[in-house]
Design a protein around this motif. Structure first.
Motif, PDB file in Angstrom:
ATOM      1  N   LYS A  33       0.838  -1.204   0.000  1.00 51.20           N
ATOM      2  CA  LYS A  33       0.000   0.000   0.000  1.00 51.20           C
ATOM      3  C   LYS A  33       0.871   1.252   0.000  1.00 51.20           C
ATOM      4  CE  LYS A  33      -3.724   2.564   0.559  1.00 51.20           C
ATOM      5  NZ  LYS A  33      -4.720   2.744  -0.533  1.00 51.20           N
ATOM      6  N   LEU A  34       1.928   1.252   0.795  1.00 47.07           N
ATOM      7  CA  LEU A  34       2.835   2.407   0.836  1.00 47.07           C
ATOM      8  C   LEU A  34       3.537   2.605  -0.501  1.00 47.07           C
ATOM      9  CD1 LEU A  34       4.468   2.050   4.373  1.00 47.07           C
ATOM     10  CD2 LEU A  34       2.770   3.737   3.639  1.00 47.07           C
ATOM     11  N   CYS A  35       3.959   1.504  -1.120  1.00 44.34           N
ATOM     12  CA  CYS A  35       4.622   1.609  -2.427  1.00 44.34           C
ATOM     13  C   CYS A  35       3.683   2.227  -3.464  1.00 44.34           C
ATOM     14  CB  CYS A  35       5.090   0.231  -2.900  1.00 44.34           C
ATOM     15  SG  CYS A  35       6.504  -0.414  -1.990  1.00 44.34           S
ATOM     16  N   ALA A  36       2.416   1.817  -3.432  1.00 44.00           N
ATOM     17  CA  ALA A  36       1.442   2.357  -4.384  1.00 44.00           C
ATOM     18  C   ALA A  36       1.143   3.818  -4.109  1.00 44.00           C
ATOM     19  CB  ALA A  36       0.155   1.538  -4.324  1.00 44.00           C
ATOM     20  N   THR A  37       1.094   4.189  -2.833  1.00 36.76           N
ATOM     21  CA  THR A  37       0.713   5.548  -2.453  1.00 36.76           C
ATOM     22  C   THR A  37       1.851   6.550  -2.621  1.00 36.76           C
ATOM     23  OG1 THR A  37      -0.847   4.634  -0.833  1.00 36.76           O
ATOM     24  CG2 THR A  37      -0.258   6.958  -0.590  1.00 36.76           C
ATOM     25  N   ALA A  55       1.094  -5.815  -9.345  1.00 41.28           N
ATOM     26  CA  ALA A  55       1.185  -6.369 -10.693  1.00 41.28           C
ATOM     27  C   ALA A  55       2.585  -6.129 -11.255  1.00 41.28           C
ATOM     28  CB  ALA A  55       0.134  -5.718 -11.593  1.00 41.28           C
ATOM     29  N   PRO A  56       2.995  -6.905 -12.264  1.00 44.57           N
ATOM     30  CA  PRO A  56       4.299  -6.685 -12.891  1.00 44.57           C
ATOM     31  C   PRO A  56       4.369  -5.244 -13.439  1.00 44.57           C
ATOM     32  CG  PRO A  56       3.284  -8.731 -13.655  1.00 44.57           C
ATOM     33  CD  PRO A  56       2.232  -7.982 -12.910  1.00 44.57           C
ATOM     34  N   ALA A  82       5.204  -0.789  -6.861  1.00 49.16           N
ATOM     35  CA  ALA A  82       4.316   0.372  -6.862  1.00 49.16           C
ATOM     36  C   ALA A  82       3.022   0.107  -7.628  1.00 49.16           C
ATOM     37  CB  ALA A  82       5.032   1.585  -7.451  1.00 49.16           C
ATOM     38  N   ASN A  83       2.972  -0.977  -8.414  1.00 43.61           N
ATOM     39  CA  ASN A  83       1.760  -1.333  -9.163  1.00 43.61           C
ATOM     40  C   ASN A  83       0.797  -2.119  -8.280  1.00 43.61           C
ATOM     41  OD1 ASN A  83       2.812  -0.158 -11.459  1.00 43.61           O
ATOM     42  ND2 ASN A  83       3.606  -2.082 -12.292  1.00 43.61           N
ATOM     43  N   SER A  84       0.617  -1.648  -7.075  1.00 39.44           N
ATOM     44  CA  SER A  84      -0.180  -2.393  -6.096  1.00 39.44           C
ATOM     45  C   SER A  84      -1.586  -1.852  -5.981  1.00 39.44           C
ATOM     46  CB  SER A  84       0.496  -2.339  -4.714  1.00 39.44           C
ATOM     47  OG  SER A  84       1.727  -3.025  -4.728  1.00 39.44           O
ATOM     48  N   GLY A  85      -2.489  -2.758  -5.621  1.00 40.47           N
ATOM     49  CA  GLY A  85      -3.875  -2.399  -5.381  1.00 40.47           C
ATOM     50  C   GLY A  85      -4.556  -3.540  -4.659  1.00 40.47           C
ATOM     51  N   LEU A 145       3.171  -9.726  -6.668  1.00 42.55           N
ATOM     52  CA  LEU A 145       3.589  -9.793  -5.268  1.00 42.55           C
ATOM     53  C   LEU A 145       2.364  -9.802  -4.351  1.00 42.55           C
ATOM     54  CD1 LEU A 145       6.453  -7.104  -5.226  1.00 42.55           C
ATOM     55  CD2 LEU A 145       6.683  -9.588  -5.540  1.00 42.55           C
ATOM     56  N   GLY A 146       2.461 -10.579  -3.285  1.00 43.82           N
ATOM     57  CA  GLY A 146       1.400 -10.600  -2.291  1.00 43.82           C
ATOM     58  C   GLY A 146       1.936 -11.086  -0.967  1.00 43.82           C
TER      59      GLY A 146
END
Length: 428
Positions: A182-186, A277-278, A282-285, A401-402
């Protein structure tokens, strides 16, 4: 005169620099309390430099060497790298050598080498893991590490502090890995701007040490220099059990009113399981966005995703279930100590009964070494920290990643799946 208000990072750096206080932006020379290197970026890189200079290690007792990348040797080249590492350790009289005992970022605290207030340098990008113990630990390259090994000192530009405050209770099936994605995405992968990230708040205070290690480890994915968590009773108890001295962990605290660059606030209770996602963390959700993506391989491994509590997360999902046909699940515990503990408490039995394939402890497929790498076009979901293109094998492969919860649920479904569905319905 009013005393200078200092962050935790500034206090640790000031002590290492031998001064009363430091200010962000100032460049100081610090005495290194501990230096850590591994077989990939360590002896084979620094040995030629030290030989050209005609010098040895400044203090063998302050150096820790771990073989974790090329283990176990999988070809003649990797065997030669390990032999060079063992020979160099012997020649330099380094006693703190952990050969094929696990991943350096996990072995270092397991063996009691970290405590609050230390200034530590590591020869790996995920060295910020040490920040979970209230130590200022960061990664450097081989040239800088050679300087540390010769002099016992290094320079640092005093960073600003970026506070990341998490409050609230994590829902079941959500973990520190989800918080970091979440932090990487934000914030993005440069959100840390090579400054000192400091995690705080009620959520952080409630995390186990191994979950805190995940937070600090992935400060690297935020682009931070280190990821600090102030020491507390949880820290002290872990260090005592590891055989180390906790020291004055209460005294190594930042001033509550010390200025920082910025503070970001997050609500842990509202967090869904996250999937990246690949080809970037940062491609997280939310996991729902990646739901039903078919996968060939699931991987539970690395310093971020294969500690004992990580394996237990996966076992909760897998107990009484089976890995889907056509899907393979690899499990590489982060250390041999973790393997032993997971065997003793039945965790490994739950994993292997479900069809998981057990791999040796080490960096392994996370860094593209040895067993578990991906073929052309294959899709994997992994508990590792990074999913860069080609990192785990063929460049055309795709890595999601998860958390270990999510990886295990995906293994059962043969597609990316929400682990909360499995935890709520109990064992099949």
């Amino acid at each position: 005169m009013t005393a200078t208000r200092q962050t935790l990072a500034e206090k640790i750096i000031a002590r290492a620099a031998g001064v009363d206080s430091v200010r962000s932006g100032e460049i100081v020379t610090c005495k290194v309390d501990l230096a850590m290197i591994h077989d990939s970026g360590g002896p084979r890189r620094v040995k030629p430099i030290l030989e050209r200079l005609g010098v040895g290690v400044w203090d063998p007792k302050r150096v820790v060497v771990v073989s974790d990348h090329y283990v176990p040797a999988f070809d003649a080249e990797s065997a030669a790298i390990l032999k060079l590492t063992r020979d160099w350790v012997r020649d330099q009289d380094i006693e703190n050598f952990y050969d094929q005992q696990g991943i350096c970022h996990v072995v270092l605290p397991e063996r009691g080498h970290l405590r609050p207030g230390l200034f530590v340098v590591g020869g790996d990008s995920h060295s910020p893991t040490g920040g979970a113990f209230g130590a200022y630990m960061f990664g450097v390259g081989a040239t800088d590490m050679a300087g540390v090994l010769v002099t016992g000192e290094t320079w640092i530009r005093v960073p600003e502090t970026i506070r990341l405050r998490w409050d609230g209770d994590l829902p079941d099936g959500v973990s520190a890995k989800d918080m970091m994605l979440k932090l990487c995405a934000t914030l993005g992968m440069d959100g840390g701007d090579y400054q000192a990230v400091e995690y705080c708040g009620s959520t952080i205070a409630g995390l186990s040490m191994t979950e805190r290690m995940t937070m600090s480890n992935m400060a690297a994915e935020l682009g931070a220099q280190t990821g600090l968590i102030a020491g507390d009773q949880t820290t002290a108890e872990y260090i005592r059990q590891a055989g180390g001295g906790a020291g004055d962990f209460i005294g190594v605290q930042g001033d509550p009113d010390a200025p920082c660059r910025v503070e970001h606030k997050f609500d842990a209770s509202a967090l869904d399981p996250q999937v990246a996602a690949p080809h970037s963390p940062a491609n997280s959700g939310p996991v729902q966005e990646a739901d039903k993506v078919k996968i060939d391989q699931c991987y539970i491994g690395a310093c971020t995703g294969a500690k004992l509590n990580d394996l237990r997360m996966a076992a909760r999902v897998l107990k009484g279930r089976k890995v889907a046909a056509g899907t393979r699940l690899f499990v590489a515990p982060a250390s041999t100590q973790i393997t032993a503990e997971a065997a003793a408490d039945g965790t490994l039995a739950s994993l292997t009964a479900a069809g998981a394939i057990l791999l040796p402890s080490g960096c392994g497929a996370c860094a593209g070494y040895g067993a578990g790498v991906l073929a052309e076009g294959e899709v994997c979901i992994s508990s590792t920290a990074r999913n860069f293109k080609g990192r785990m094998g063929a460049k055309s492969s795709q890595v999601y990643l998860g958390s270990p919860f999510t990886v295990a649920a995906s293994a059962v479904e043969g597609r990316i799946a929400d682990p909360r569905e499995f935890l709520s319905e109990g064992a099949a």
